[in-house]
Scaffold this motif. Structure first.
Motif, PDB file in Angstrom:
ATOM      1  N   MET A 118      32.945  42.992  37.175  1.00  0.00           N
ATOM      2  CA  MET A 118      34.197  42.066  36.666  1.00  0.00           C
ATOM      3  C   MET A 118      35.251  40.559  36.436  1.00  0.00           C
ATOM      4  N   GLY A 120      37.296  37.076  36.924  1.00  0.00           N
ATOM      5  CA  GLY A 120      37.625  36.937  38.038  1.00  0.00           C
ATOM      6  C   GLY A 120      39.520  35.902  37.391  1.00  0.00           C
ATOM      7  N   SER A 125      38.151  32.419  41.445  1.00  0.00           N
ATOM      8  CA  SER A 125      37.484  33.489  41.358  1.00  0.00           C
ATOM      9  C   SER A 125      37.346  33.613  43.458  1.00  0.00           C
ATOM     10  N   HIS A 128      40.978  34.816  43.224  1.00  0.00           N
ATOM     11  CA  HIS A 128      40.953  36.710  43.016  1.00  0.00           C
ATOM     12  C   HIS A 128      40.456  37.442  43.665  1.00  0.00           C
ATOM     13  N   LEU A 129      39.211  36.368  44.586  1.00  0.00           N
ATOM     14  CA  LEU A 129      38.612  37.951  45.149  1.00  0.00           C
ATOM     15  C   LEU A 129      39.263  38.019  46.472  1.00  0.00           C
ATOM     16  N   ASP A 134      42.591  44.865  42.570  1.00  0.00           N
ATOM     17  CA  ASP A 134      41.983  45.857  42.217  1.00  0.00           C
ATOM     18  C   ASP A 134      40.318  45.938  42.546  1.00  0.00           C
ATOM     19  N   THR A 135      40.244  43.963  42.444  1.00  0.00           N
ATOM     20  CA  THR A 135      39.096  43.535  42.790  1.00  0.00           C
ATOM     21  C   THR A 135      38.368  43.950  44.551  1.00  0.00           C
ATOM     22  N   VAL A 148      32.008  38.667  40.530  1.00  0.00           N
ATOM     23  CA  VAL A 148      33.251  38.213  39.727  1.00  0.00           C
ATOM     24  C   VAL A 148      33.405  36.727  39.095  1.00  0.00           C
TER      25      VAL A 148
END
Length: 300
Positions: A118, A120, A125, A128-129, A134-135, A148
């Motif tokens: 997916m 990022g 990243s 986003h993690l 959603d992640t 990611v």
């Protein structure tokens, strides 16, 4: 058939991640399943007296399908343009209604998914993690590794992977998994113990990790320590300096690394260009191995 599940919302970052992951597809000799989720229930306007926006929602499945077909063709053409000796994967697409999380859970049961890919965030990243809903839903409930790939990542080679560890028990299984993957793909592994201080009480765990690392055969693997207050910044810099192509870690809902990253408030340490993240679930079914005494590996 081994399958790499590629999640897309058709954003620029998601498309970049899918195309960048072609390297993994070739190395892992896996098929590709492009997937998009949509919702088909009507959404009512917030103002009174408005009509349900039904017509637009009825078109979402058709629009998603058209975009998936286009993206599938792009990936097929991309592989076709490459060398004739390069593996040509089977590329399929699927669209379903519902949340990303619920659909991924079904696909993990229906398909032989060996990895989820997916995109990022635009900034980082790592950001986003730990801050993308959603992640996090996908990662927290996945039974296979999740990759990611940030939007600014140039993921065009896979020679070295760095695994950040806090000496959690499941990290041993992750090392074994990565060693097997490294032997088949051909990358070297750098295991890095990250901590905020010198922890003398962890010498036993460190010895166990070193014994396990040295027991692995036919894989290039090293071990280092990384200490300091700003672990995230040091880890980012370390990966850049040692030429890592992927940063890997084991995801724990409650654990040192997760807590450490969540507590970081300095977003500038996460911004800019970053390498892809491979997140390995703590509750996966990776092979269990026993500790045997061997000479410690060299620490550079």
């Amino acid at each position: 058939m081994k399958t790499i599940l590629m999640l897309t919302d058709f954003s620029e970052n998601a498309t970049h991640a899918l195309k960048s992951a072609s390297l993994l597809v070739e190395k892992m000799q896996a098929g590709v399943l492009l997937f998009n989720s949509y919702y088909d229930h009507p959404i009512f306007p917030v103002y009174g007296g408005g009509a349900p926006v039904i017509e637009q929602l009825l078109l979402r499945k058709e629009e998603s399908t058209v975009k998936l077909i286009k993206l599938t063709n792009q990936l097929k053409h991309m592989f076709a343009r490459q060398s004739k000796n390069i593996f040509k994967p089977v590329i399929e697409y699927m669209v379903r209604k519902g949340s990303v999380y619920s659909n991924v859970q079904l696909l993990l049961k229906e398909k032989d998914v060996v990895m989820i890919v997916m995109g990022g965030s635009s900034n980082s990243s790592l950001e986003h993690l730990f801050f993308g809903c959603d992640t996090m839903e996908v990662i927290s409930n996945s039974t296979c590794p999740v990759m990611v790939i940030p939007g600014k990542s140039a993921f065009n080679k896979l020679n070295k992977l760095t695994l950040a560890t806090a000496f959690e028990l499941s990290d041993i299984n992750a090392i074994t998994y990565l060693a097997d993957l490294g032997k088949s793909i051909g990358f070297e592994i750098d295991v890095v113990h990250v901590s905020t201080s010198a922890e003398k009480d962890l010498l036993v765990q460190e010895r166990a990790f070193l014994n396990h690392i040295n027991a692995l055969k036919d894989v290039r693997i090293t071990y280092h320590r990384l200490q300091g207050k700003d672990v995230i910044k040091r880890l980012n810099r370390y990966c850049k300096e040692n030429g890592s192509d992927i940063l890997a870690l084991v995801h724990y809902k409650q654990g040192f690394l997760s807590t450490l990253f969540k507590q970081s408030t300095t977003k500038k340490t996460l911004s800019g260009r970053h390498i892809p993240l491979m997140i390995i679930p703590f509750n996966n079914n990776l092979q269990q191995t026993s500790f045997e005494l061997h000479e410690p590996v060299k620490q550079l």
